[in-house]
Design a protein around this motif. Structure first.
Motif, PDB file in Angstrom:
ATOM      1  N   LEU A  42      29.304  40.921  40.142  1.00 46.86           N
ATOM      2  CA  LEU A  42      30.979  41.111  40.303  1.00 46.86           C
ATOM      3  C   LEU A  42      31.128  41.455  41.357  1.00 46.86           C
ATOM      4  N   GLY A  43      30.902  42.471  42.315  1.00 43.28           N
ATOM      5  CA  GLY A  43      30.505  43.573  43.238  1.00 43.28           C
ATOM      6  C   GLY A  43      30.053  42.023  44.466  1.00 43.28           C
ATOM      7  N   PHE A  44      28.676  41.433  43.652  1.00 42.69           N
ATOM      8  CA  PHE A  44      28.457  40.419  44.826  1.00 42.69           C
ATOM      9  C   PHE A  44      29.318  39.136  45.157  1.00 42.69           C
ATOM     10  N   ALA A  45      30.011  39.127  44.023  1.00 44.77           N
ATOM     11  CA  ALA A  45      31.314  37.614  43.898  1.00 44.77           C
ATOM     12  C   ALA A  45      32.482  38.366  44.713  1.00 44.77           C
ATOM     13  N   ALA A  46      33.494  39.676  44.265  1.00 44.93           N
ATOM     14  CA  ALA A  46      34.030  39.971  44.672  1.00 44.93           C
ATOM     15  C   ALA A  46      34.075  40.420  46.709  1.00 44.93           C
ATOM     16  N   LEU A  47      33.056  40.504  46.715  1.00 49.95           N
ATOM     17  CA  LEU A  47      32.826  40.996  48.635  1.00 49.95           C
ATOM     18  C   LEU A  47      32.081  40.249  49.202  1.00 49.95           C
ATOM     19  N   GLY A  48      31.825  39.053  48.273  1.00 50.37           N
ATOM     20  CA  GLY A  48      31.566  37.710  49.552  1.00 50.37           C
ATOM     21  C   GLY A  48      32.971  36.409  49.196  1.00 50.37           C
ATOM     22  N   PHE A  49      33.662  36.698  48.354  1.00 48.68           N
ATOM     23  CA  PHE A  49      35.285  36.128  48.375  1.00 48.68           C
ATOM     24  C   PHE A  49      35.953  36.933  49.749  1.00 48.68           C
ATOM     25  N   LEU A  50      35.844  37.878  49.456  1.00 49.48           N
ATOM     26  CA  LEU A  50      36.587  38.450  50.932  1.00 49.48           C
ATOM     27  C   LEU A  50      35.918  38.773  51.774  1.00 49.48           C
ATOM     28  N   THR A  51      34.387  38.042  52.516  1.00 47.32           N
ATOM     29  CA  THR A  51      33.852  37.923  53.291  1.00 47.32           C
ATOM     30  C   THR A  51      33.370  36.418  54.309  1.00 47.32           C
ATOM     31  N   LEU A  52      32.863  35.769  53.350  1.00 49.82           N
ATOM     32  CA  LEU A  52      31.927  34.644  53.801  1.00 49.82           C
ATOM     33  C   LEU A  52      33.268  33.681  53.933  1.00 49.82           C
ATOM     34  N   VAL A  53      34.679  33.660  52.516  1.00 58.88           N
ATOM     35  CA  VAL A  53      34.764  32.350  52.155  1.00 58.88           C
ATOM     36  C   VAL A  53      36.390  32.092  53.793  1.00 58.88           C
ATOM     37  N   PRO A  54      36.777  33.438  54.739  1.00 54.62           N
ATOM     38  CA  PRO A  54      37.727  33.766  55.299  1.00 54.62           C
ATOM     39  C   PRO A  54      36.210  33.463  56.771  1.00 54.62           C
ATOM     40  N   VAL A 218      29.780  21.702  34.548  1.00 52.76           N
ATOM     41  CA  VAL A 218      30.624  23.011  33.708  1.00 52.76           C
ATOM     42  C   VAL A 218      31.780  23.438  34.374  1.00 52.76           C
ATOM     43  N   PHE A 219      31.151  23.306  36.130  1.00 44.16           N
ATOM     44  CA  PHE A 219      32.618  23.531  36.815  1.00 44.16           C
ATOM     45  C   PHE A 219      32.965  22.476  37.282  1.00 44.16           C
ATOM     46  N   THR A 235      41.537  26.740  40.184  1.00 44.19           N
ATOM     47  CA  THR A 235      40.632  26.438  40.825  1.00 44.19           C
ATOM     48  C   THR A 235      40.019  27.668  42.051  1.00 44.19           C
ATOM     49  N   VAL A 236      40.938  28.693  42.131  1.00 47.75           N
ATOM     50  CA  VAL A 236      40.051  30.079  43.038  1.00 47.75           C
ATOM     51  C   VAL A 236      39.462  30.863  41.859  1.00 47.75           C
ATOM     52  N   LEU A 237      39.659  30.907  40.439  1.00 49.95           N
ATOM     53  CA  LEU A 237      38.829  31.133  39.699  1.00 49.95           C
ATOM     54  C   LEU A 237      37.820  30.759  39.072  1.00 49.95           C
ATOM     55  N   VAL A 238      37.730  29.758  39.779  1.00 48.32           N
ATOM     56  CA  VAL A 238      35.950  28.441  38.845  1.00 48.32           C
ATOM     57  C   VAL A 238      35.190  28.984  40.577  1.00 48.32           C
ATOM     58  N   ILE A 239      36.190  29.354  41.390  1.00 51.39           N
ATOM     59  CA  ILE A 239      35.066  29.293  42.746  1.00 51.39           C
ATOM     60  C   ILE A 239      34.754  30.298  42.367  1.00 51.39           C
ATOM     61  N   SER A 241      33.845  32.913  39.838  1.00 50.54           N
ATOM     62  CA  SER A 241      33.101  32.013  39.073  1.00 50.54           C
ATOM     63  C   SER A 241      31.388  31.925  39.120  1.00 50.54           C
ATOM     64  N   TRP A 242      32.093  31.099  40.472  1.00 54.09           N
ATOM     65  CA  TRP A 242      30.821  30.358  40.886  1.00 54.09           C
ATOM     66  C   TRP A 242      29.778  31.220  41.474  1.00 54.09           C
ATOM     67  N   LEU A 243      30.330  32.235  42.495  1.00 56.27           N
ATOM     68  CA  LEU A 243      30.479  33.041  43.066  1.00 56.27           C
ATOM     69  C   LEU A 243      29.348  34.055  42.574  1.00 56.27           C
ATOM     70  N   VAL A 244      29.803  34.311  41.207  1.00 56.83           N
ATOM     71  CA  VAL A 244      29.428  35.634  39.916  1.00 56.83           C
ATOM     72  C   VAL A 244      27.563  35.192  40.101  1.00 56.83           C
ATOM     73  N   GLY A 245      28.424  33.651  39.513  1.00 58.54           N
ATOM     74  CA  GLY A 245      26.639  33.395  38.856  1.00 58.54           C
ATOM     75  C   GLY A 245      25.527  33.322  40.630  1.00 58.54           C
ATOM     76  N   VAL A 246      25.908  33.535  41.311  1.00 58.48           N
ATOM     77  CA  VAL A 246      25.450  33.204  42.634  1.00 58.48           C
ATOM     78  C   VAL A 246      25.168  34.603  42.811  1.00 58.48           C
ATOM     79  N   GLY A 247      26.000  35.858  42.216  1.00 55.20           N
ATOM     80  CA  GLY A 247      25.626  36.786  42.624  1.00 55.20           C
ATOM     81  C   GLY A 247      24.193  36.742  41.350  1.00 55.20           C
ATOM     82  N   VAL A 248      24.744  36.622  40.058  1.00 54.53           N
ATOM     83  CA  VAL A 248      22.783  36.930  39.591  1.00 54.53           C
ATOM     84  C   VAL A 248      21.980  35.855  40.114  1.00 54.53           C
ATOM     85  N   VAL A 249      21.874  35.119  40.698  1.00 54.63           N
ATOM     86  CA  VAL A 249      20.826  34.608  41.128  1.00 54.63           C
ATOM     87  C   VAL A 249      19.943  34.898  42.323  1.00 54.63           C
TER      88      VAL A 249
END
Length: 280
Positions: A42-54, A218-219, A235-239, A241-249
């Motif tokens: 979850l932390g990976f997804a939150a920081l990844g969305f704030l950092t990598l997307v912009p 699924v997505f 759509t943002v919620l799905v993205i 969720s995908w980042l959460v999956g990336v963090g798990v992997v």
């Protein structure tokens, strides 16, 4: 007789539980709980969305000839259908406008979030290998890692090899293994050997390929249904969720790689000892 019968019935169940607990899957599950895999993802997804997307929106805008910007790359990275990809592209502005509207304050905020993102990934890897936190003098590694990560993602988004399925897929998989292998070595400060980190890089790439297949089935329909229900926010919620999956992997792959390396080392040591005892 009843206590004996109950004991006989529970004994096979107890043996099955013990076997599952000692199996690789059971050990991964147990270590994942100790790692706090869900919270770290979850932390990976939150920081990844704030950092990598912009950051990638700005970087991909510097090469408008090779593609249509970050939105197209993200849609292809998700592996979703064409209709779902169009919904993703509607969330982001055009490549040229991103460069014109970027401010120094925005870049500074991205730098802060980026360094925090690198620290979060490093902390997860340290937890995987049971290492103490690195000293604050090692913060320069986050800068180097973030710069290389941005360049790697930009290369994967703009290279022409992605239009060739076979050659592009092979190059993308190999480059991902090399990047993840190097990332672990850098963020861990060289405290773990290269050969011990290699299985984690391979398992992570395999997991990301599996996540891509999962996203397709699924997505992709989830983006369509969420857009109808919630609008662009769906759509943002799905993205996310995908980042959460990336963090798990990412963290789960590193953990599984460590356990595989330990198993292989244990088997090699036992085989070597057996050969030594058999020698005259």
């Amino acid at each position: 007789m009843k206590p004996s019968t109950a004991g006989n019935r529970s004994s096979p169940l107890r043996r099955v539980r013990r076997t599952v607990s000692r199996s690789p899957v059971g050990r991964v599950w147990r270590r994942s709980s100790e790692l706090g895999l869900g919270q770290r993802a979850l932390g990976f997804a939150a920081l990844g969305f704030l950092t990598l997307v912009p950051l990638l929106i700005i970087v991909s805008s510097g090469d408008p000839k090779q593609g249509q910007g970050f939105a197209q790359w993200l849609g292809e990275g998700l592996g979703v259908s064409k209709a779902a990809r169009e919904q993703v592209e509607k969330l982001f502005i055009g490549p040229g406008q991103a460069l014109r509207t970027t401010t120094a304050l925005g870049i500074a905020a991205l730098a802060v979030f980026g360094l925090t993102f690198g620290a979060a990934v490093q902390s997860g890897y340290e937890k995987v290998w049971d290492l103490p936190p690195a000293r604050w003098l090692a913060r320069w590694r986050h800068v180097v890692w973030l710069a290389v990560l941005t360049g790697y993602l930009f290369f994967s988004a703009t290279t022409t090899l992605r239009r060739e399925p076979l050659a592009g897929g092979a190059v993308a998989s190999l480059s991902a293994v090399l990047f993840l292998w190097w990332s672990q070595r850098l963020l861990l400060g060289g405290r773990i050997r290269w050969r011990a980190l290699f299985p984690g890089a391979v398992v992570t790439v395999i997991g990301l390929l599996g996540l891509r297949v999962f996203s397709r089935f699924v997505f992709s329909p989830l983006i369509a249904s969420s857009t109808v229900t919630y609008g662009p926010v769906g759509t943002v919620l799905v993205i996310q969720s995908w980042l959460v999956g990336v963090g798990v992997v990412v963290f789960g792959g590193a953990l599984a790689g460590r356990l595989l390396y330990e198993d292989f080392s244990r088997m090699a040591h036992a085989l070597k000892r057996r050969r030594g005892n058999a020698a005259p």
